[in-house]
Scaffold this active site. Structure first.
Site, PDB file in Angstrom:
ATOM      1  NE  ARG A  35      -2.510  -1.652   3.359  1.00  0.00           N
ATOM      2  CZ  ARG A  35      -2.269  -2.961   3.667  1.00  0.00           C
ATOM      3  NH1 ARG A  35      -2.543  -3.791   2.886  1.00  0.00           N
ATOM      4  NH2 ARG A  35      -1.588  -3.087   4.785  1.00  0.00           N
ATOM      5  CD  GLU A  46       0.420  -5.609  12.422  1.00  0.00           C
ATOM      6  OE1 GLU A  46      -0.230  -5.047  12.296  1.00  0.00           O
ATOM      7  OE2 GLU A  46       1.698  -5.809  12.316  1.00  0.00           O
TER       8      GLU A  46
END
Length: 181
Positions: free
Chosen positions: A63, A100
């Site tokens: 992105r 994460e």
């Protein structure tokens, strides 16, 4: 165009339990459906860096490529891609990092940067900071410096922006979401 944080935040969709249970994914796709909001984001970043000593735009897979290409074009700077492992065709440098979700590797073409280069690193958001820190390590391996790390979103509860600042990487974001927000 005047920056409106409320408009930007209202167009970032929370997706609970993606990509795994307990994670709230912040989806910027709706932001890209609004030409006004996208221009607001791009213009805000362009104005911030137009007179900076940045020599290169470093865009983080995937992105970050969306913003990186716009800024590289508007600021007339070379675009350096930091990709997930195995995606670049020529000789690369590689750096591992924790996310994460697990572990991953980031690569950049060897020789894409050199001494004296000042790199603006871009991605959509800062979570744990692992991707940015890996990109910064690759930049330093080539003798260049991180001018600043920028993103649309900061997730301060995950500690990434703090880790980056502790590593002497300046950080700039357009908005932040607390965990419960």
């Amino acid at each position: 165009m005047i920056f409106d944080e409320y408009t930007i935040k209202s167009l970032i969709r929370p997706v609970p339990d993606f990509p795994k249970p307990g994670i709230v994914f912040r989806d910027i796709t709706p932001l890209y459906h609004s030409p006004r909001a996208m221009r607001m984001v791009a213009d805000s970043l362009i104005q911030r860096y137009v007179e900076s000593p940045v020599t290169h735009i470093g865009a983080i897979d995937a992105r970050g490529f969306l913003l990186g290409a716009v800024l590289a074009y508007e600021l007339n700077k070379p675009l350096v891609l930091f990709r997930k492992a195995g995606k670049l065709p020529a000789e690369t440098l590689r750096e591992g990092y924790a996310t994460e979700y697990g572990e991953a590797h980031l690569e950049v073409h060897k020789g894409a940067l050199g001494p004296g280069n000042q790199v603006l690193l871009l991605d959509d958001l800062i979570a744990t900071g692992g991707t940015f820190l890996a990109a910064a390590s690759l930049i330093k391996q080539m003798g260049a410096e991180v001018y600043e790390a920028a993103a649309i979103i900061d997730l301060p509860d995950l500690g990434g922006s703090r880790k980056m600042q502790d590593a002497d990487i300046p950080v700039f974001t357009l908005c932040a979401f607390e965990e419960k927000e």
